[in-house]
Write an enzyme that holds these catalytic residues in place. Sequence first.
Site, short mmCIF file in Angstrom:
data_model
loop_
_atom_site.label_atom_id
_atom_site.label_comp_id
_atom_site.label_asym_id
_atom_site.label_seq_id
_atom_site.Cartn_x
_atom_site.Cartn_y
_atom_site.Cartn_z
N ARG A 285 0.21 -0.94 -0.02
CA ARG A 285 -0.23 0.13 -0.01
C ARG A 285 0.93 1.44 -0.29
NH1 ARG A 285 -3.03 -2.90 3.43
NH2 ARG A 285 -5.38 -3.78 2.11
N LYS B 85 3.35 11.31 -11.24
CA LYS B 85 2.01 10.13 -11.91
C LYS B 85 3.17 9.37 -12.65
CE LYS B 85 -0.10 13.08 -15.12
NZ LYS B 85 -0.73 14.13 -16.62
N GLU C 26 9.93 18.29 -25.24
CA GLU C 26 9.09 18.40 -23.88
C GLU C 26 10.02 20.07 -23.47
OE1 GLU C 26 6.71 17.07 -23.02
OE2 GLU C 26 6.98 15.23 -23.78
N LYS D 258 7.78 22.97 -15.11
CA LYS D 258 6.96 22.29 -14.73
C LYS D 258 7.00 22.26 -13.00
CE LYS D 258 5.28 17.14 -15.24
NZ LYS D 258 5.97 16.43 -16.03
N GLU E 152 -4.06 17.87 -12.10
CA GLU E 152 -4.72 17.57 -13.03
C GLU E 152 -6.48 18.19 -12.75
OE1 GLU E 152 -2.57 15.60 -16.55
OE2 GLU E 152 -4.01 16.25 -17.85
N ARG F 95 -2.68 21.74 -15.37
CA ARG F 95 -1.79 21.10 -15.40
C ARG F 95 -2.23 20.65 -16.86
NH1 ARG F 95 1.15 16.20 -12.03
NH2 ARG F 95 2.12 15.52 -13.80
N ASN G 165 0.26 19.50 -21.86
CA ASN G 165 0.16 18.37 -22.51
C ASN G 165 0.18 19.21 -24.29
OD1 ASN G 165 -1.01 16.22 -21.77
ND2 ASN G 165 -2.70 17.04 -20.75
N HIS H 73 0.57 17.57 -27.60
CA HIS H 73 0.22 15.85 -27.78
C HIS H 73 -1.12 15.58 -27.90
CE1 HIS H 73 3.96 15.85 -24.67
NE2 HIS H 73 3.77 14.81 -24.99
N HIS I 198 -0.03 12.31 -30.29
CA HIS I 198 -0.72 10.56 -29.73
C HIS I 198 -1.28 9.91 -30.82
CE1 HIS I 198 -0.12 10.96 -24.90
NE2 HIS I 198 0.68 10.42 -25.72
N HIS J 218 8.60 9.72 -29.52
CA HIS J 218 7.46 10.09 -28.76
C HIS J 218 8.26 11.73 -28.63
CE1 HIS J 218 5.22 11.87 -25.85
NE2 HIS J 218 5.85 12.40 -25.16
N1 LIG Z 1 4.86 10.38 -15.45
C1 LIG Z 1 5.50 10.86 -16.38
O1 LIG Z 1 4.84 12.49 -15.97
C2 LIG Z 1 5.88 11.32 -17.80
C3 LIG Z 1 5.69 12.23 -18.58
C4 LIG Z 1 6.39 12.41 -19.51
C5 LIG Z 1 6.57 11.02 -20.08
N2 LIG Z 1 6.46 9.87 -19.13
C6 LIG Z 1 6.62 8.56 -20.40
O2 LIG Z 1 8.52 8.67 -19.72
C7 LIG Z 1 8.87 7.09 -20.85
C8 LIG Z 1 9.78 7.49 -21.89
O3 LIG Z 1 10.56 8.30 -20.90
P1 LIG Z 1 11.87 8.53 -21.71
O4 LIG Z 1 12.29 9.23 -23.14
O5 LIG Z 1 12.82 8.44 -20.10
O6 LIG Z 1 12.22 6.75 -21.86
P2 LIG Z 1 12.97 5.60 -21.37
O7 LIG Z 1 12.60 5.67 -19.40
O8 LIG Z 1 12.61 4.53 -22.86
O9 LIG Z 1 14.97 5.78 -21.57
C9 LIG Z 1 14.87 6.09 -23.06
C10 LIG Z 1 16.41 4.65 -23.65
O10 LIG Z 1 17.56 5.53 -22.36
C11 LIG Z 1 18.40 4.50 -22.24
N3 LIG Z 1 19.03 5.83 -21.28
C12 LIG Z 1 18.64 5.77 -20.56
N4 LIG Z 1 19.30 7.27 -19.37
C13 LIG Z 1 20.54 6.81 -20.17
C14 LIG Z 1 21.57 7.56 -19.61
N5 LIG Z 1 22.20 8.26 -18.50
N6 LIG Z 1 22.78 7.31 -21.02
C15 LIG Z 1 22.41 5.97 -21.83
N7 LIG Z 1 21.42 5.75 -21.74
C16 LIG Z 1 20.40 6.50 -20.83
C17 LIG Z 1 17.52 3.03 -21.61
O11 LIG Z 1 18.74 2.24 -21.60
C18 LIG Z 1 16.17 3.52 -23.12
O12 LIG Z 1 16.53 2.62 -23.79
C19 LIG Z 1 7.11 6.51 -21.61
O13 LIG Z 1 6.91 6.00 -20.90
C20 LIG Z 1 6.71 7.71 -21.05
O14 LIG Z 1 5.04 7.58 -20.71
C21 LIG Z 1 5.93 9.81 -18.10
#
Ligand SMILES: NC(=O)c1ccc[n+]([C@@H]2O[C@H](COP(=O)([O-])OP(=O)(O)OC[C@H]3O[C@@H](n4cnc5c(N)ncnc54)[C@H](O)[C@@H]3O)[C@@H](O)[C@H]2O)c1
Length: 366
Positions: free
Chosen positions: A124, A146, A188, A230, A240, A244, A248, A251, A255, A268
């Site tokens: 929990r 999130k 972003e 942010k 949101e 917030r 988007n 997006h 999307h 993305h």
């Molecule tokens: N929670 C939120 O508010 C929020 C907001 C935006 C996006 N997201 C989510 O974030 C995700 C995308 O995240 P991302 O773009 O970070 O991609 P990711 O987490 O897939 O990372 C991308 C790649 O980079 C590599 N990597 C990570 N750090 C590294 C480093 N320092 N050096 C070398 N390689 C490295 C990883 O192995 C991976 O292959 C999606 O699932 C999306 O839905 C969430």
Amino acid sequence: MSSAKKLQKIEVTAAKPYPVFLGAPLEELGEYLHSQFKDLGHILIITNPVVAELYAERLQKGLLDYRVNFLFVPAGETEKSLERLSQLTTAALRCGSDRHTLVIALGGGVIGDLAGFFASAFMRGIPLIQVPTTLLAQVDSSIGGKVAVNHPAGKNILGAFYPPRAVWTDFTTLDSLPWGEVENGLAESIKHSLIADSGLFEFFETQAESIKQRDASIWREMVTRSVSVKVRIVSQDEREQGERALLNLGHSFGHALETKMNYRGVTHGQGVSIGLVAAAHLANAKGLMTEAEVDGIKRLLNIFGLPISISGQDPQGLLQLMKADKKNQGGRKILILPQGIGQTIISKECTDPEILDAWNQVVEGN
Ligand SMILES: NC(=O)c1ccc[n+]([C@@H]2O[C@H](COP(=O)([O-])OP(=O)(O)OC[C@H]3O[C@@H](n4cnc5c(N)ncnc54)[C@H](O)[C@@H]3O)[C@@H](O)[C@H]2O)c1
């Protein structure tokens, strides 16, 4: 005095406030945990093998007083799944995790979302520290609480608002990030500038070359200013209910494009980039933005190698996909539109022909 007290930080002033430390060395996280958690015995570090290979040793240096277990998750969006969540739970129980365990999410947004959702549900809810290692995670996903996993029905269908106890951002982890991943974060971050910080937009324009050359002090400023945007927005509207939604921007278009292309052939960041341009054209058509401003946005995205158009797509099909956007209300499309550079509005007044026109501006060969 704990070294964390000397670090730069920005406070998220949500229901449960937490600090975002900036320029915080991985080696010093342990010292911070000592100062914050009196009865902490066990730490689970959830990460992926690529990130662990690069950074686990540095993080572990500060955690010698704790029992530490690593749980590894392969890279990729498909890992944000219920199956992986279940496997993490089994592995966590096997290594004796309990309500006094703390989770460190070491990685990009995939790890942050998955480990965060795990932390929110395990027993929990157990404490979570976000240690973002991609640009996108540092400027965006680690902040705001999130957390989620995907479901065959869609992205982030199962999730929660679960604020971390702290975000620990070490800029040096970005040194190893491939440029393709940098682009996702830049899209972003440029979005943040359009939403609420015209000065940051100008900074991108004037410092573009230094950013491309990965100048450390310029990156530090870029991340810090983007984090500020942010933090300001999620502090005002944690769940949101209003403001917030501005995050988007671009997006809804992006999307639709990602969905249409089955998440293949467009990243993305590329989807967001094209989405920002489409939103800018729509804003221009509604008198919210000048043509010169639209061109300025396109020029900036172009400089960083981000796309401003796409070929081989059917605008009508893309418009239809936007009808399924979960932000729509009672059949009305809710779109975020820029108002000049540095301000944004939530619009419920966009007609289908207007949106179709915006798609036509970014789809080549129409
Ligand atoms: N929670 C939120 O508010 C929020 C907001 C935006 C996006 N997201 C989510 O974030 C995700 C995308 O995240 P991302 O773009 O970070 O991609 P990711 O987490 O897939 O990372 C991308 C790649 O980079 C590599 N990597 C990570 N750090 C590294 C480093 N320092 N050096 C070398 N390689 C490295 C990883 O192995 C991976 O292959 C999606 O699932 C999306 O839905 C969430």
